[in-house]
Scaffold this active site. Sequence first.
Site, PDB file in Angstrom:
ATOM      1  N   ASP A 119       0.826  -1.204   0.000  1.00 40.20           N
ATOM      2  CA  ASP A 119       0.000   0.000   0.000  1.00 40.20           C
ATOM      3  C   ASP A 119       0.868   1.266   0.000  1.00 40.20           C
ATOM      4  O   ASP A 119       1.969   1.260   0.571  1.00 40.20           O
ATOM      5  CB  ASP A 119      -0.897  -0.009   1.253  1.00 40.20           C
ATOM      6  CG  ASP A 119      -2.123   0.880   1.066  1.00 40.20           C
ATOM      7  OD1 ASP A 119      -2.361   1.356  -0.052  1.00 40.20           O
ATOM      8  OD2 ASP A 119      -2.838   1.089   2.060  1.00 40.20           O
TER       9      ASP A 119
ATOM     10  N   HIS B 180       2.585   3.399  -9.017  1.00 41.55           N
ATOM     11  CA  HIS B 180       2.486   1.956  -9.282  1.00 41.55           C
ATOM     12  C   HIS B 180       3.721   1.484 -10.061  1.00 41.55           C
ATOM     13  O   HIS B 180       4.254   0.414  -9.791  1.00 41.55           O
ATOM     14  CB  HIS B 180       1.203   1.633 -10.059  1.00 41.55           C
ATOM     15  CG  HIS B 180      -0.059   1.958  -9.295  1.00 41.55           C
ATOM     16  ND1 HIS B 180      -0.237   1.603  -7.985  1.00 41.55           N
ATOM     17  CD2 HIS B 180      -1.193   2.606  -9.662  1.00 41.55           C
ATOM     18  CE1 HIS B 180      -1.433   2.019  -7.575  1.00 41.55           C
ATOM     19  NE2 HIS B 180      -2.021   2.636  -8.571  1.00 41.55           N
TER      20      HIS B 180
ATOM     21  N   LEU C  93      11.293 -20.269  -5.182  1.00 38.46           N
ATOM     22  CA  LEU C  93      10.362 -19.354  -4.510  1.00 38.46           C
ATOM     23  C   LEU C  93       8.999 -19.480  -5.182  1.00 38.46           C
ATOM     24  O   LEU C  93       8.903 -19.462  -6.405  1.00 38.46           O
ATOM     25  CB  LEU C  93      10.867 -17.902  -4.647  1.00 38.46           C
ATOM     26  CG  LEU C  93       9.894 -16.799  -4.209  1.00 38.46           C
ATOM     27  CD1 LEU C  93       9.653 -16.851  -2.695  1.00 38.46           C
ATOM     28  CD2 LEU C  93      10.433 -15.414  -4.597  1.00 38.46           C
TER      29      LEU C  93
HETATM   30  C1  FPP Z   1      -1.853   0.009  -3.437  1.00 42.91           C
HETATM   31  O1  FPP Z   1      -1.408   1.350  -3.348  1.00 42.91           O
HETATM   32  C2  FPP Z   1      -1.274  -0.654  -4.612  1.00 42.91           C
HETATM   33  C3  FPP Z   1      -1.975  -1.238  -5.636  1.00 42.91           C
HETATM   34  C4  FPP Z   1      -3.458  -1.228  -5.705  1.00 42.91           C
HETATM   35  C5  FPP Z   1      -1.313  -1.846  -6.793  1.00 42.91           C
HETATM   36  C6  FPP Z   1      -0.071  -2.647  -6.505  1.00 42.91           C
HETATM   37  C7  FPP Z   1       0.705  -2.746  -7.745  1.00 42.91           C
HETATM   38  C8  FPP Z   1       2.046  -2.704  -7.838  1.00 42.91           C
HETATM   39  C9  FPP Z   1       2.965  -2.677  -6.680  1.00 42.91           C
HETATM   40  C10 FPP Z   1       2.608  -2.646  -9.202  1.00 42.91           C
HETATM   41  C11 FPP Z   1       3.304  -3.829  -9.686  1.00 42.91           C
HETATM   42  C12 FPP Z   1       2.621  -5.124  -9.530  1.00 42.91           C
HETATM   43  C13 FPP Z   1       2.801  -6.192 -10.358  1.00 42.91           C
HETATM   44  C14 FPP Z   1       2.251  -7.527  -9.946  1.00 42.91           C
HETATM   45  C15 FPP Z   1       3.527  -6.068 -11.630  1.00 42.91           C
HETATM   46  P1  FPP Z   1      -2.491   2.500  -3.418  1.00 42.91           P
HETATM   47  O2  FPP Z   1      -2.697   2.884  -4.840  1.00 42.91           O
HETATM   48  O3  FPP Z   1      -3.730   2.074  -2.700  1.00 42.91           O
HETATM   49  O4  FPP Z   1      -1.778   3.655  -2.644  1.00 42.91           O
HETATM   50  P2  FPP Z   1      -2.461   4.776  -1.730  1.00 42.91           P
HETATM   51  O5  FPP Z   1      -2.978   4.065  -0.508  1.00 42.91           O
HETATM   52  O6  FPP Z   1      -1.331   5.690  -1.423  1.00 42.91           O
HETATM   53  O7  FPP Z   1      -3.540   5.414  -2.538  1.00 42.91           O
END
Ligand code: FPP
Length: 255
Positions: free
Chosen positions: A22, A39, A133
Amino acid sequence: MTIDSASTSPARAPRHLAIVMDGNGRWAVQRHRPRSFGHREGQKALRATIEYCLRNGIGSLTLFAFSSENWKRPDEEVGALMQLFLKALDREVDELHGHGVRIEFIGDLGAFSAELRERMHKAMRKTQANRALFANVAVNYGGRWDIAHAARLAAEAVTRGELAADAISEATLAPYFSLAEQPPVDLLLRTGGEQRISNFLLWQLAYAELVFIDTLWPDVDATVLDSAVHEFHRRERRFGKTSAQVQASSATGNA
Ligand code: FPP
């Protein structure tokens, strides 16, 4: 990807680490950039985490990449995430395969485009014999979905006459859940400051230690992961026993 000597003894490593990644959006907003930039940067932390697991003998890693609820985000952000997953599959699978990583997608894959689904299945097929893994990526996943899905599979087994309804127990239901063939989650790490499960692995987290940190996901590196694992080792895992019982059995070597 460079994998060098271990910094944590494998004997002491959690066997299964699950992560709610997150904070990507806030990380980008702090830099006056679009959320999708966060992201993209989050992928670097993902690579560092996979390297960390390989280096430290953590056998299973489960990542919450896209929840059943994330479809509610603005179309632009959902589109950017889908593009990111496609590109990551194109770019990373061969290298992960080279390191012996088995890739597994868990969740309701039916909601994704045919192209994305095909690439996910291709990555799973290609890496299915790998054992260094298990990297499990939860997409369109929800813990309640997993419970309902397991119940449906068990009901189908009852209909086929393979399972008696009165034989349904924790033990007979367990094989129908995602990740059933992997060790239970030892450590759940959530970055980004929130202290909740957000419908992640509800069944699988039953005895996990929960560690919440303020670090935003793109800032996660081996040092941050080391301190989460250190916190995990500070916990006394009692599994329902008393502290005195746990200490007595660890003194005699019986878990
Ligand atoms: C949450 O942060 C994150 C996500 C919903 C997406 C996670 C994706 C990645 C780490 C990118 C790469 C992944 C792969 C599998 C290639 P948020 O957007 O909720 O952050 P915030 O809480 O600050 O709004």
